[in-house]
Design an enzyme around this catalytic site. Structure first.
Site, short mmCIF file in Angstrom:
data_model
loop_
_atom_site.label_atom_id
_atom_site.label_comp_id
_atom_site.label_asym_id
_atom_site.label_seq_id
_atom_site.Cartn_x
_atom_site.Cartn_y
_atom_site.Cartn_z
N MET A 9 12.26 32.18 -36.29
CA MET A 9 12.88 31.94 -34.98
C MET A 9 13.35 30.49 -34.87
O MET A 9 13.58 29.99 -33.75
CB MET A 9 11.89 32.27 -33.86
CG MET A 9 11.50 33.75 -33.86
SD MET A 9 10.97 34.36 -32.27
CE MET A 9 9.58 33.28 -31.93
N GLY A 10 13.53 29.83 -36.01
CA GLY A 10 14.05 28.47 -35.98
C GLY A 10 13.02 27.45 -35.55
O GLY A 10 11.82 27.71 -35.60
N LEU A 47 12.39 24.84 -37.25
CA LEU A 47 11.70 24.95 -38.53
C LEU A 47 10.78 23.76 -38.79
O LEU A 47 11.09 22.62 -38.44
CB LEU A 47 12.72 25.07 -39.66
CG LEU A 47 13.67 26.27 -39.55
CD1 LEU A 47 14.61 26.31 -40.75
CD2 LEU A 47 12.90 27.58 -39.44
N GLY A 62 5.74 24.80 -42.41
CA GLY A 62 5.25 26.17 -42.63
C GLY A 62 6.40 27.10 -43.02
O GLY A 62 6.31 27.88 -43.97
N HIS A 63 7.51 26.99 -42.28
CA HIS A 63 8.68 27.79 -42.62
C HIS A 63 9.21 27.41 -44.01
O HIS A 63 9.62 28.27 -44.79
CB HIS A 63 9.81 27.56 -41.61
CG HIS A 63 9.49 27.95 -40.20
ND1 HIS A 63 9.32 27.02 -39.19
CD2 HIS A 63 9.31 29.16 -39.62
CE1 HIS A 63 9.07 27.65 -38.06
NE2 HIS A 63 9.04 28.94 -38.28
N GLN A 99 10.78 40.25 -28.42
CA GLN A 99 9.36 40.04 -28.71
C GLN A 99 8.69 39.09 -27.71
O GLN A 99 7.53 38.73 -27.88
CB GLN A 99 9.15 39.59 -30.16
CG GLN A 99 9.61 38.19 -30.48
CD GLN A 99 9.55 37.93 -31.98
OE1 GLN A 99 10.31 38.49 -32.76
NE2 GLN A 99 8.60 37.10 -32.41
N GLY A 158 4.52 34.61 -43.07
CA GLY A 158 3.38 33.70 -43.12
C GLY A 158 2.09 34.37 -42.68
O GLY A 158 2.08 35.18 -41.75
N ASP A 189 0.72 34.28 -38.91
CA ASP A 189 0.85 35.44 -38.03
C ASP A 189 0.39 36.67 -38.81
O ASP A 189 1.19 37.52 -39.19
CB ASP A 189 2.31 35.57 -37.57
CG ASP A 189 2.78 34.31 -36.86
OD1 ASP A 189 2.49 34.16 -35.67
OD2 ASP A 189 3.41 33.46 -37.51
N SER A 219 5.92 26.10 -34.24
CA SER A 219 6.99 25.55 -33.39
C SER A 219 6.44 25.25 -32.00
O SER A 219 6.91 24.34 -31.32
CB SER A 219 8.15 26.55 -33.29
OG SER A 219 8.57 26.92 -34.59
P1 AMP Z 1 8.36 31.98 -36.39
O1 AMP Z 1 9.57 31.13 -36.50
O2 AMP Z 1 7.24 31.35 -35.64
O3 AMP Z 1 8.67 33.39 -35.93
O4 AMP Z 1 7.82 32.14 -37.86
C1 AMP Z 1 8.65 32.61 -38.90
C2 AMP Z 1 7.82 32.88 -40.12
O5 AMP Z 1 7.17 31.67 -40.51
C3 AMP Z 1 6.70 33.90 -39.87
O6 AMP Z 1 6.55 34.71 -41.04
C4 AMP Z 1 5.50 33.03 -39.67
O7 AMP Z 1 4.28 33.66 -40.00
C5 AMP Z 1 5.79 31.90 -40.63
N1 AMP Z 1 5.04 30.69 -40.27
C6 AMP Z 1 5.03 30.05 -39.07
N2 AMP Z 1 4.17 29.02 -39.09
C7 AMP Z 1 3.62 29.01 -40.33
C8 AMP Z 1 2.65 28.20 -40.98
N3 AMP Z 1 2.06 27.17 -40.36
N4 AMP Z 1 2.34 28.48 -42.26
C9 AMP Z 1 2.92 29.53 -42.90
N5 AMP Z 1 3.83 30.33 -42.35
C10 AMP Z 1 4.19 30.09 -41.08
#
Ligand code: AMP
Length: 286
Positions: free
Chosen positions: A36-37, A39, A42-43, A67, A153, A156, A192
């Site tokens: 979801m940007g 970034l 982790g991303h 969501q 990741g 989640d 984020s």
């Molecule tokens: P989001 O942008 O929050 O929807 O996350 C996008 C992807 O990045 C999802 O697969 C998350 O599980 C992963 N993600 C977010 N934060 C982390 C993190 N700290 N470590 C590993 N993966 C992450």
């Protein structure tokens, strides 16, 4: 960086497919990294894994309205596409797919994907409809890009299990890969949403991870689920978390409830708790 590796940005499904077709014709494999940007490291860890898994990496940046609950932070969710594009380019990502909401959900859109059971507990219980929105958008992204590998990741973890289940149930031909959680040096899982924290809240936030690690250690030493969950909740309250959505030990494959006695393998400890208006989640293996 060679021109061949310059990041391209596309906003329509047609343009996405136009880039993917020649790669496929050249027998190149594709890894998809949905985000979801806003970034962070982790991303980028996901993008690096993707690079190791496939010839081409496609990252998606889409703040998926479906969501978010009605009272949630959709309009406040951090967005910085220019910075995101720079970070993806630096990681040699090939393509960024950043569709507008109308491209993903045109007028008349009326299909949803729901993964029953595992979507109903933990974050699903606290955020009704959330995993339906996740399952629907991930199914669409997989159908649009037809990647060989899709990377998610462990931060989640429930989402990762929901995606694994929908891929299995719908016979989608993609390998789902989970990547360990990237953390700040004090243990806080990168997110984020950490950008919402005040300095005072940021100082408390790593105690979520501390409490999870404490519970996992107590369980590994033979402690009971009941005691580990009670101690974890007490630790979060003492640290200053204002509300605890859950602190629970569950099966790492199916999210089945563990306890009240010893936790059978494989188990994980999951927690969600609030600092002010910010909801933090984390989980660790036992
Ligand atoms: P989001 O942008 O929050 O929807 O996350 C996008 C992807 O990045 C999802 O697969 C998350 O599980 C992963 N993600 C977010 N934060 C982390 C993190 N700290 N470590 C590993 N993966 C992450």
């Amino acid at each position: 960086m060679s021109d061949d590796h310059a990041l391209r940005i596309v906003r329509t499904v047609a343009a996405l497919r136009a880039h993917l077709t020649p790669w496929r014709e050249n027998k190149q494999t594709v890894a998809l990294v949905p985000t979801m940007g806003a970034l962070h490291e982790g991303h980028l860890a996901l993008v690096r894994s993707a690079r190791q898994q496939a010839d081409r990496v496609v990252a998606t940046v889409f703040v998926n309205p479906r969501q978010f609950g009605a009272a949630e932070d959709l309009s406040a969710y951090p967005r910085n596409e220019v910075k995101d594009a720079g970070l993806l380019a630096a990681e040699h990502c090939d393509l960024m797919f950043a569709p507008a909401p109308e491209e993903m959900y045109p007028p008349g859109f009326s299909t949803s994907v729901s993964v029953e059971g595992i979507s109903d507990v933990l974050c699903g219980a606290a955020r009704p409809g959330h995993f339906g929105g996740v399952a629907t958008v991930v199914t669409k992204l997989l159908a649009q890009a037809l990647p060989d590998v899709a990377i998610f990741g462990e931060k989640d973890f429930q989402q990762l299990l929901v995606v694994r289940r929908l891929v299995r149930d719908l016979d989608l031909r993609v390998e789902v890969l989970g990547v360990p959680t990237a953390r700040a040096s004090d243990g806080l899982a990168l997110s984020s949403r950490n950008a919402y924290l005040t300095p005072e809240q940021r100082a408390v936030a790593p105690r979520l991870h501390t409490a999870l690690v404490g519970a996992a250690a107590a369980l590994a030493a033979g402690g009971t689920v009941k005691a580990a969950e009670a101690a974890g909740k007490a630790a979060l309250e003492a640290a200053g978390f204002e509300r605890i959505d859950y602190f629970e030990v569950r099966g790492a494959d199916d999210l089945a409830r563990r306890g009240p006695g010893a936790a059978e393998d494989p188990s994980r400890v999951f927690a969600a708790a609030w600092l002010g208006k910010t909801r933090l989640i984390d989980n660790v293996a036992v």
